[in-house]
Design a protein around this motif. Structure first.
Motif, PDB file in Angstrom:
ATOM      1  N   PRO A 192       0.272  -1.414   0.041  1.00  0.00           N
ATOM      2  CA  PRO A 192      -0.048   0.062  -0.212  1.00  0.00           C
ATOM      3  C   PRO A 192       0.809   1.150   0.088  1.00  0.00           C
ATOM      4  N   SER A 193       2.306   1.146   0.600  1.00  0.00           N
ATOM      5  CA  SER A 193       3.439   2.689  -0.123  1.00  0.00           C
ATOM      6  C   SER A 193       4.085   1.993  -0.029  1.00  0.00           C
ATOM      7  N   GLY A 194       5.208   3.125  -0.187  1.00  0.00           N
ATOM      8  CA  GLY A 194       6.484   2.815  -0.562  1.00  0.00           C
ATOM      9  C   GLY A 194       7.225   1.871   1.044  1.00  0.00           C
ATOM     10  N   LEU A 195       6.920   3.092   1.928  1.00  0.00           N
ATOM     11  CA  LEU A 195       7.205   2.725   3.217  1.00  0.00           C
ATOM     12  C   LEU A 195       6.655   1.471   4.058  1.00  0.00           C
ATOM     13  N   SER A 196       6.381   0.558   3.802  1.00  0.00           N
ATOM     14  CA  SER A 196       5.564  -0.590   4.020  1.00  0.00           C
ATOM     15  C   SER A 196       6.223  -1.337   3.310  1.00  0.00           C
ATOM     16  N   ALA A 197       6.421  -1.650   2.057  1.00  0.00           N
ATOM     17  CA  ALA A 197       7.273  -2.028   0.954  1.00  0.00           C
ATOM     18  C   ALA A 197       8.792  -2.080   1.063  1.00  0.00           C
ATOM     19  N   ASN A 198       9.222  -0.960   2.458  1.00  0.00           N
ATOM     20  CA  ASN A 198      10.651  -1.238   3.002  1.00  0.00           C
ATOM     21  C   ASN A 198      10.527  -2.007   4.141  1.00  0.00           C
ATOM     22  N   SER A 199       9.000  -1.363   5.089  1.00  0.00           N
ATOM     23  CA  SER A 199       9.284  -2.524   6.074  1.00  0.00           C
ATOM     24  C   SER A 199       9.053  -3.705   5.989  1.00  0.00           C
ATOM     25  N   SER A 208      19.117   6.555   5.585  1.00  0.00           N
ATOM     26  CA  SER A 208      17.893   6.152   5.246  1.00  0.00           C
ATOM     27  C   SER A 208      16.799   7.293   4.943  1.00  0.00           C
ATOM     28  N   TYR A 209      15.364   6.725   4.951  1.00  0.00           N
ATOM     29  CA  TYR A 209      14.337   7.505   4.757  1.00  0.00           C
ATOM     30  C   TYR A 209      14.246   7.859   6.476  1.00  0.00           C
ATOM     31  N   GLY A 210      13.467   9.123   6.852  1.00  0.00           N
ATOM     32  CA  GLY A 210      13.205   8.797   7.875  1.00  0.00           C
ATOM     33  C   GLY A 210      11.712   7.942   8.450  1.00  0.00           C
ATOM     34  N   LEU A 236      19.803  -0.250   1.785  1.00  0.00           N
ATOM     35  CA  LEU A 236      20.671   0.838   1.796  1.00  0.00           C
ATOM     36  C   LEU A 236      19.121   1.555   0.786  1.00  0.00           C
ATOM     37  N   GLU A 237      19.429   3.117   0.830  1.00  0.00           N
ATOM     38  CA  GLU A 237      18.738   3.401   0.094  1.00  0.00           C
ATOM     39  C   GLU A 237      20.295   4.536  -0.630  1.00  0.00           C
ATOM     40  N   SER A 238      20.769   4.296  -2.378  1.00  0.00           N
ATOM     41  CA  SER A 238      21.154   4.927  -2.671  1.00  0.00           C
ATOM     42  C   SER A 238      20.723   5.873  -3.878  1.00  0.00           C
ATOM     43  N   VAL A 272      17.634  -2.917  -1.578  1.00  0.00           N
ATOM     44  CA  VAL A 272      17.828  -1.550  -1.957  1.00  0.00           C
ATOM     45  C   VAL A 272      17.013  -0.993  -2.067  1.00  0.00           C
ATOM     46  N   ASP A 273      16.901  -0.205  -1.118  1.00  0.00           N
ATOM     47  CA  ASP A 273      15.247   1.584  -1.899  1.00  0.00           C
ATOM     48  C   ASP A 273      15.843   1.646  -3.035  1.00  0.00           C
ATOM     49  N   ASN A 274      15.068   1.328  -3.862  1.00  0.00           N
ATOM     50  CA  ASN A 274      15.563   2.314  -5.260  1.00  0.00           C
ATOM     51  C   ASN A 274      14.884   3.088  -5.747  1.00  0.00           C
ATOM     52  N   THR A 275      14.143   3.818  -5.212  1.00  0.00           N
ATOM     53  CA  THR A 275      12.660   4.399  -4.757  1.00  0.00           C
ATOM     54  C   THR A 275      13.282   6.005  -6.766  1.00  0.00           C
ATOM     55  N   TRP A 276      14.278   6.584  -6.188  1.00  0.00           N
ATOM     56  CA  TRP A 276      15.005   7.695  -6.533  1.00  0.00           C
ATOM     57  C   TRP A 276      15.326   7.140  -7.960  1.00  0.00           C
ATOM     58  N   HIS A 308      10.122  -0.233  -4.279  1.00  0.00           N
ATOM     59  CA  HIS A 308      10.128   1.227  -4.399  1.00  0.00           C
ATOM     60  C   HIS A 308       9.090   2.013  -3.678  1.00  0.00           C
ATOM     61  N   SER A 309       9.060   3.148  -3.525  1.00  0.00           N
ATOM     62  CA  SER A 309       8.156   3.931  -3.219  1.00  0.00           C
ATOM     63  C   SER A 309       6.838   3.816  -4.538  1.00  0.00           C
ATOM     64  N   ALA A 310       6.475   3.688  -5.453  1.00  0.00           N
ATOM     65  CA  ALA A 310       5.970   3.960  -6.667  1.00  0.00           C
ATOM     66  C   ALA A 310       4.607   4.790  -6.346  1.00  0.00           C
ATOM     67  N   THR A 311       4.259   5.454  -5.040  1.00  0.00           N
ATOM     68  CA  THR A 311       4.067   6.422  -5.252  1.00  0.00           C
ATOM     69  C   THR A 311       4.303   7.527  -5.635  1.00  0.00           C
ATOM     70  N   LYS A 312       5.538   8.221  -6.164  1.00  0.00           N
ATOM     71  CA  LYS A 312       6.842   8.755  -6.936  1.00  0.00           C
ATOM     72  C   LYS A 312       6.230   8.909  -8.100  1.00  0.00           C
ATOM     73  N   TYR A 313       7.293   8.438  -9.184  1.00  0.00           N
ATOM     74  CA  TYR A 313       7.467   8.514 -10.475  1.00  0.00           C
ATOM     75  C   TYR A 313       6.003   7.533 -10.662  1.00  0.00           C
ATOM     76  N   SER A 358       6.991  15.030  -1.254  1.00  0.00           N
ATOM     77  CA  SER A 358       7.477  14.135  -2.090  1.00  0.00           C
ATOM     78  C   SER A 358       8.206  14.073  -3.876  1.00  0.00           C
ATOM     79  N   PHE A 359       8.186  13.156  -5.003  1.00  0.00           N
ATOM     80  CA  PHE A 359       9.064  13.656  -5.825  1.00  0.00           C
ATOM     81  C   PHE A 359       8.304  12.201  -6.766  1.00  0.00           C
ATOM     82  N   GLY A 360       9.116  13.070  -7.911  1.00  0.00           N
ATOM     83  CA  GLY A 360       8.864  12.000  -9.287  1.00  0.00           C
ATOM     84  C   GLY A 360       7.038  12.610  -9.556  1.00  0.00           C
TER      85      GLY A 360
END
Ligand SMILES: Cc1ncc(COP(=O)(O)O)c(C=O)c1O
Length: 385
Positions: free
Chosen positions: A75-82, A101-103, A144-146, A173-177, A195-200, A328-330
């Motif tokens: 449901p979110s990029g944060l939940s993808a990480n957790s 890493s993302y706060g 990693l977040e790179s 790897v958080d590859n959101t950027w 990915h946080s697909a929320t972005k791009y 946000s971004f993307g």
């Protein structure tokens, strides 16, 4: 086949008389069967939480993006990480997380994960192969977040992967950027790309979504099982919008990449800017790593202002007309945030001035420069700066 071609076609219905271009949204919690045996014979999807045809098409697109063996939608990029972390840890484990890493993921590690007996240690993003010195017997995974999404540090992923593999540690790897377009962590040996697909992929600032893509089928099953256990679910409407975002992803990202790079170069010549933090600029401390492992850059970068009062920073951002303040971004719309109030680090990165993050949208570059030009003109820097 190039990604722009692939994403114009992937997950689409078979072309026949009267077919729709994209898969239809099937809204369902209950799935019906005419044979009682079908409920338990393991041959069918039996409940709405387990997805739908549009979810299947979207998973296919994410796997194609990253050369993954399997994907779980969240449901979110944060939940993808957790979820990626939770699937790979147990009580008593230790994990390594990049200090950049993302706060909110830091909050997850320090609160919920700690409560269940998993210890988090934050490492300097430029650690490279020396990470082996931090790996313990009970280290389960490295996140990693790179680049880091505020301060843009690039990490030496191949060196970290080598150390992790030697100790059977999973790398995430958080590859959101990069949107998965200019960086391929799984090809570089990482186990999971998030990915946080929320972005791009959403691309329009109007939905939240995430994806976990695994390099092997075994890992993909592990993540999927954790998702099932947690009751993870995403709406078919959102999945449809994210798949729609894939169709124009390459074109939007290419323009945003060009715009961000041009704006970064413009900032680099401005006398009120102390530093521009963009990995494609030779002034970036990790530029060589970026050149080795990335094929391009993205819409997001940061600047450090010459020292000035916080009130000056706020007034500067408020004078901008095209860059709204937003986290946000993307998306198609440009955004800006001042980072200092949210910078939580175990190791002080010492920027030497206020850190501002800029996300370039699809507006014209000359209009963006004019907007920043007028806003910076009135910025009062400290006499001694
Ligand atoms: C790098 C990174 N990862 C994850 C997230 C979380 O994504 P979401 O907002 O979809 O939960 C963000 C959000 O800003 C992010 O910047």
């Amino acid at each position: 086949m190039k990604k722009s071609t692939k994403f114009a076609h992937i997950g689409r219905p078979e072309i026949k008389a009267g077919a729709s271009v994209n898969p239809s949204v099937m809204r369902a919690s209950t799935l019906l069967f005419d044979k009682a045996d079908d409920l338990y014979n393991g041959k069918h999807r039996i409940y709405g939480r387990h997805g739908s045809p549009v979810h299947d098409a979207l998973k296919q697109a994410f796997c194609a993006l990253e050369n993954g063996a399997g994907c779980t939608l969240t449901p979110s990029g944060l939940s993808a990480n957790s979820l990626s972390i939770l699937a790979n840890v147990k009580a008593g484990d230790h994990i390594l997380v990049s200090d950049s890493s993302y706060g909110p993921i830091r909050n997850f590690c320090d609160t919920l994960l700690a409560k269940f007996g998993v210890e988090t240690e934050y490492y300097l993003p430029n650690i490279g192969g020396d990470i082996s010195g931090l790996i313990r017997k009970n280290t389960a995974c490295i996140l990693l977040e790179s680049p880091g999404s505020l301060s843009l540090e690039i990490q030496d992923l191949p060196a970290i992967v080598k150390a992790a593999r030697a100790h059977n540690v999973v790398t995430i790897v958080d590859n959101t950027w990069s949107a998965g377009l200019v960086y391929a962590p799984l090809d570089l040996g990482a186990d999971i790309s998030v990915h946080s697909a929320t972005k791009y992929f959403g691309g329009h600032g109007d939905l939240l979504f995430g994806a976990v893509i695994s390099r092997t089928k075994q890992l993909a099953r592990l993540v999927e099982k954790a998702a099932m256990a947690l009751g993870n679910s995403t709406s078919p409407d959102d999945a449809y919008q994210v798949l729609r975002g894939f169709r124009t992803l390459v074109t939007r990202c290419a323009q945003q990449e060009q715009t961000a790079l041009a704006l970064a170069k413009w900032f680099a010549k401005h006398d009120k800017i102390k530093r521009v933090i963009h990995p494609a600029l030779t002034s970036h401390p990790d530029h060589e790593l970026w050149k080795r492992d990335f094929t391009g850059s993205a819409c997001l970068f940061s600047i450090v202002l010459r020292p000035c009062d916080e009130a000056q920073v706020l007034a500067l951002l408020d004078r901008l007309k095209l860059f709204a303040k937003g986290f946000s971004f993307g998306g198609f719309e440009s955004l800006v945030i001042h980072c200092d109030p949210q910078l939580t680090r175990s190791h002080d990165p010492k920027f030497g001035g206020p850190l501002i993050r800029i996300a370039c949208g699809l507006e014209d570059i000359e209009d963006m420069k004019n907007d920043w030009g007028q806003a910076l003109e009135m910025l009062k820097i400290k006499e001694s700066a």
